[in-house]
Design a protein around this motif. Structure first.
Motif, mmCIF file in Angstrom:
data_model
loop_
_atom_site.group_PDB
_atom_site.id
_atom_site.type_symbol
_atom_site.label_atom_id
_atom_site.label_comp_id
_atom_site.label_asym_id
_atom_site.label_seq_id
_atom_site.Cartn_x
_atom_site.Cartn_y
_atom_site.Cartn_z
ATOM 1 N N GLU A 46 0.522 -1.279 0.162
ATOM 2 C CA GLU A 46 -0.269 -0.537 -0.048
ATOM 3 C C GLU A 46 0.589 1.477 0.260
ATOM 4 O O GLU A 46 0.546 2.211 -0.907
ATOM 5 C CB GLU A 46 -1.144 -0.263 1.027
ATOM 6 C CG GLU A 46 -1.432 1.087 1.085
ATOM 7 C CD GLU A 46 -2.840 1.261 2.104
ATOM 8 O OE1 GLU A 46 -3.680 1.736 2.526
ATOM 9 O OE2 GLU A 46 -2.751 0.528 3.811
ATOM 10 N N GLU A 49 2.641 1.362 -3.173
ATOM 11 C CA GLU A 49 1.117 1.801 -4.273
ATOM 12 C C GLU A 49 1.260 3.585 -4.670
ATOM 13 O O GLU A 49 0.615 4.342 -4.971
ATOM 14 C CB GLU A 49 -0.006 1.257 -4.296
ATOM 15 C CG GLU A 49 -0.144 0.302 -4.842
ATOM 16 C CD GLU A 49 -0.819 -0.724 -4.629
ATOM 17 O OE1 GLU A 49 -1.665 -0.247 -3.321
ATOM 18 O OE2 GLU A 49 -1.086 -1.859 -4.998
ATOM 19 N N CYS A 50 1.267 4.420 -3.309
ATOM 20 C CA CYS A 50 0.444 4.965 -2.815
ATOM 21 C C CYS A 50 1.537 6.769 -2.781
ATOM 22 O O CYS A 50 1.500 7.526 -3.754
ATOM 23 C CB CYS A 50 0.102 5.386 -1.466
ATOM 24 S SG CYS A 50 -1.552 4.592 -0.317
#
Length: 139
Positions: A46, A49-50
């Motif tokens: 995550e 991805e951010c």
């Protein structure tokens, strides 16, 4: 030129500060803190991805932040903030918000993310707090 001895290159000023946390580390810590506010464990996938990076890069940076005592992290596990990491992360979020509101205000638009990301690492806390005080008078 009188007073020229006070000028340095950007790299020279960075060396004078002798900080242990880099601009990239600040970006990662800021995002970890932002994701932590959602109340869910922060996973490397995550985080990567951010920040639009590879999971291997995010994992390596999490290890660097762990070495600085700012996060807890075990390979393939979640990233958690230490007390120091939370304190610094909260300041980084505050700094980002103040500068974003400031740039949006003076440029009369709603999205100055790129500009904030480019300059936030060079602002000292006194300047950030003074911008906040100034903004409070006008908004």
């Amino acid at each position: 030129m009188n007073g020229a001895e006070n000028f340095y290159t950007l790299k020279g000023y960075s060396l004078l500060e002798q900080t242990k946390i880099t601009s990239s580390m600040e970006d990662y810590l800021e995002m970890i803190c932002r994701l932590h506010h959602d109340g869910q464990p922060v996973r490397i996938k995550e985080l990567a991805e951010c920040l639009h990076v590879k999971p291997s890069s995010a994992s390596k940076m999490a290890g660097n932040l762990k070495e600085q005592g700012l996060v807890g992290f075990e390979k393939y596990g979640a990233v958690s903030l230490t007390e120091d990491g939370m304190q610094l992360g909260e300041y980084l979020l505050f700094r980002h918000d103040v500068l974003h509101r400031f740039f949006c205000f003076i440029n009369q638009n709603t999205d100055e993310l790129e500009q904030v990301e480019k300059v936030e690492h060079f602002m000292n806390p006194q300047t950030v707090y003074n911008i906040q005080k100034w903004m409070n008078k006008f908004t």
